[in-house]
Design an enzyme around this catalytic site. Structure first.
Site, PDB file in Angstrom:
ATOM      1  N   GLU A  21       0.736  -1.129   0.002  1.00 56.88           N
ATOM      2  CA  GLU A  21       0.173   0.046  -0.012  1.00 56.88           C
ATOM      3  C   GLU A  21       0.819   1.100   0.007  1.00 56.88           C
ATOM      4  O   GLU A  21       0.429   2.232  -0.509  1.00 56.88           O
ATOM      5  CB  GLU A  21      -0.841  -0.006   1.143  1.00 56.88           C
ATOM      6  N   TYR A  53     -14.830  26.359   2.399  1.00 64.23           N
ATOM      7  CA  TYR A  53     -14.321  25.141   1.821  1.00 64.23           C
ATOM      8  C   TYR A  53     -13.076  24.858   1.075  1.00 64.23           C
ATOM      9  O   TYR A  53     -12.529  23.877   1.475  1.00 64.23           O
ATOM     10  CB  TYR A  53     -15.278  24.873   0.483  1.00 64.23           C
ATOM     11  N   GLU A  72      -8.229   5.843  10.456  1.00 67.82           N
ATOM     12  CA  GLU A  72      -8.790   6.229  11.833  1.00 67.82           C
ATOM     13  C   GLU A  72      -7.759   7.549  12.254  1.00 67.82           C
ATOM     14  O   GLU A  72      -8.285   8.828  12.729  1.00 67.82           O
ATOM     15  CB  GLU A  72      -8.938   5.267  12.966  1.00 67.82           C
ATOM     16  N   LYS A  98     -11.348   4.216   1.246  1.00 65.62           N
ATOM     17  CA  LYS A  98     -10.350   3.569   0.253  1.00 65.62           C
ATOM     18  C   LYS A  98     -10.981   2.780  -0.869  1.00 65.62           C
ATOM     19  O   LYS A  98     -11.693   1.887  -0.291  1.00 65.62           O
ATOM     20  CB  LYS A  98      -9.426   3.043   1.417  1.00 65.62           C
TER      21      LYS A  98
END
Length: 121
Positions: A21, A53, A72, A98
């Protein structure tokens, strides 16, 4: 109180626990939702009375560029910096998706949602 959202901010990043990853990377989608008093913005038509934004995107983009193991933790970092910029926030929710995670089968995405203040007790 009202709600301001930034939904579907898309990033290619290198977050994850597994070595592949960190090498291959993946596509991520981020949603941020703030509960915030934007009465001043309603009455005065002024950006200073609400959440920008562009600032939310900049905070998210910054943290998406620094690899971490867990989504997290990444959501927590985004919340912490958002609170620094908008300390009047009553609630912040960050969802990170993901796309096509490596789980041994076909999955559209995995996701994590961290809520402030609920998850900070």
């Amino acid at each position: 109180m009202g709600t301001v959202r930034l939904e579907g901010a898309s990033f290619y990043a290198y977050h994850g626990v597994y070595p592949e990853e960190k090498v291959l990377g993946n596509q991520f989608l981020v949603d941020i939702e703030l509960t915030y008093s934007f009465r001043k913005a309603m009455e005065e038509d002024a950006l200073e009375g609400t959440v920008d934004y562009g600032e939310l995107y900049a905070i998210t983009s910054k943290h998406m560029q620094t690899p971490v193991k867990l989504l997290e933790h990444l959501a927590h970092l985004i919340i912490e910096e958002t609170l620094q910029m908008y300390p009047e926030s009553q609630r912040i929710a960050v969802t990170i998706k993901k796309q096509q995670p490596a789980v041994g089968g076909l999955v559209a995405y995995s996701s994590v949602t961290v809520n402030y203040p609920e998850d900070y007790d």
